[in-house]
Design a protein around this motif. Sequence first.
Motif, short mmCIF file in Angstrom:
data_model
loop_
_atom_site.label_atom_id
_atom_site.label_comp_id
_atom_site.label_asym_id
_atom_site.label_seq_id
_atom_site.Cartn_x
_atom_site.Cartn_y
_atom_site.Cartn_z
N ASN A 104 16.06 1.12 -8.34
CA ASN A 104 15.54 -0.21 -7.99
C ASN A 104 15.64 -0.52 -6.49
N PRO A 105 14.98 0.29 -5.67
CA PRO A 105 15.02 0.03 -4.21
C PRO A 105 14.30 -1.28 -3.87
N ASP A 106 14.67 -1.84 -2.73
CA ASP A 106 14.01 -3.07 -2.29
C ASP A 106 12.54 -2.82 -1.96
N PHE A 107 12.24 -1.64 -1.43
CA PHE A 107 10.85 -1.32 -1.13
C PHE A 107 10.59 0.18 -1.29
N LEU A 108 9.33 0.49 -1.50
CA LEU A 108 8.87 1.87 -1.59
C LEU A 108 8.04 2.19 -0.35
N VAL A 109 8.13 3.41 0.10
CA VAL A 109 7.34 3.87 1.24
C VAL A 109 6.38 4.95 0.76
N GLY A 110 5.12 4.81 1.11
CA GLY A 110 4.13 5.82 0.78
C GLY A 110 3.36 6.21 2.01
N TRP A 111 2.75 7.37 1.99
CA TRP A 111 1.96 7.80 3.14
C TRP A 111 0.64 8.39 2.68
N HIS A 112 -0.35 8.31 3.56
CA HIS A 112 -1.66 8.89 3.34
C HIS A 112 -2.14 9.48 4.67
N GLY A 113 -3.09 10.38 4.61
CA GLY A 113 -3.61 10.97 5.84
C GLY A 113 -5.03 11.45 5.68
N SER A 114 -5.68 11.69 6.81
CA SER A 114 -7.04 12.22 6.80
C SER A 114 -7.33 12.87 8.14
N VAL A 115 -8.32 13.77 8.12
CA VAL A 115 -8.85 14.38 9.34
C VAL A 115 -10.35 14.22 9.29
N GLN A 116 -10.93 13.61 10.34
CA GLN A 116 -12.37 13.36 10.37
C GLN A 116 -13.00 13.91 11.63
N LYS A 178 -0.74 2.25 10.87
CA LYS A 178 -1.69 3.34 11.02
C LYS A 178 -1.58 3.95 12.41
N ALA A 179 -1.63 5.28 12.47
CA ALA A 179 -1.67 6.00 13.75
C ALA A 179 -2.84 6.96 13.73
N GLN A 180 -3.57 7.03 14.87
CA GLN A 180 -4.71 7.92 14.99
C GLN A 180 -4.64 8.66 16.31
N SER A 181 -5.00 9.94 16.27
CA SER A 181 -4.99 10.73 17.49
C SER A 181 -5.86 11.97 17.29
N GLU A 182 -6.24 12.57 18.40
CA GLU A 182 -7.02 13.81 18.32
C GLU A 182 -6.16 14.93 17.78
N VAL A 183 -6.76 15.78 16.96
CA VAL A 183 -6.06 16.91 16.35
C VAL A 183 -6.32 18.17 17.17
N ASN A 184 -5.26 18.86 17.54
CA ASN A 184 -5.37 20.15 18.22
C ASN A 184 -5.05 21.24 17.21
N GLY A 185 -6.10 21.86 16.67
CA GLY A 185 -5.91 22.87 15.63
C GLY A 185 -5.20 24.11 16.10
N ASN A 186 -5.12 24.33 17.42
CA ASN A 186 -4.47 25.52 17.97
C ASN A 186 -3.02 25.28 18.35
N ALA A 187 -2.52 24.08 18.12
CA ALA A 187 -1.14 23.77 18.50
C ALA A 187 -0.15 24.54 17.64
#
Length: 214
Positions: A104-116, A178-187
């Motif tokens: 019975n926590p006071d709150f739940l944390v969930g996450w979602h993500g996407s690459v566009q 929400k956080a958004q940033s460019e994705v560097n696939g070679n990192a």
Amino acid sequence: MPTVKEPTARVAPAPGGIPMRLHPRLAPLLFAGLFMACASINVSSNYDPSAVQEIDAYKSYAWAAQPDGGDKRVYNSIMGNQVMQAADAVLQARGYKKVDASENPDFLVGWHGSVQDKLEADTVNNYYGYPYSPAWDPFWGGPVVAAAPETYVREYEEGTILLDVVDGKSKQLVWRGKAQSEVNGNASAEKQQKKVTQAVDKILERFPPKAGKK
């Protein structure tokens, strides 16, 4: 009539005062490199104003079930662990206690993500907008010809991470960041982890919310 030299794109003078030259065909590579090196993380948040008092009283939390999604670049155990470890570090440093969802926590944390896929058009002047005088150029003594602005179109991938806070009793969403940033696939894996951690840290800078601010 004086010979017209092919216009070149200009960058700021190097230390010592000697201007550097860059051919217009190389300009897109320069801008892409600078953008990748300086890619920022854009953050926003929203919340239920009527829930601010309840949010301020939160003491314990648990993670909601790992989300499922079709994009394996985002929805995989490695990414999930990176997001949760980063968020755990911030929340626990602020005194929130992590418990099991059955406690019975006071709150739940969930996450979602996407690459566009995204497109960006940059229109630049070959002289970068600052005044130019031939006196500063030891390689060119003829008349200065101002080249027309050029537009470069760049395709890139933008990644998004969402963090949701759900009230433990009502099971209603009360806060989202929400956080958004460019994705560097070679990192490298280390750099990707660092970018995820930075994104989560920036999101949680806005939690808990302050009345009147988003």
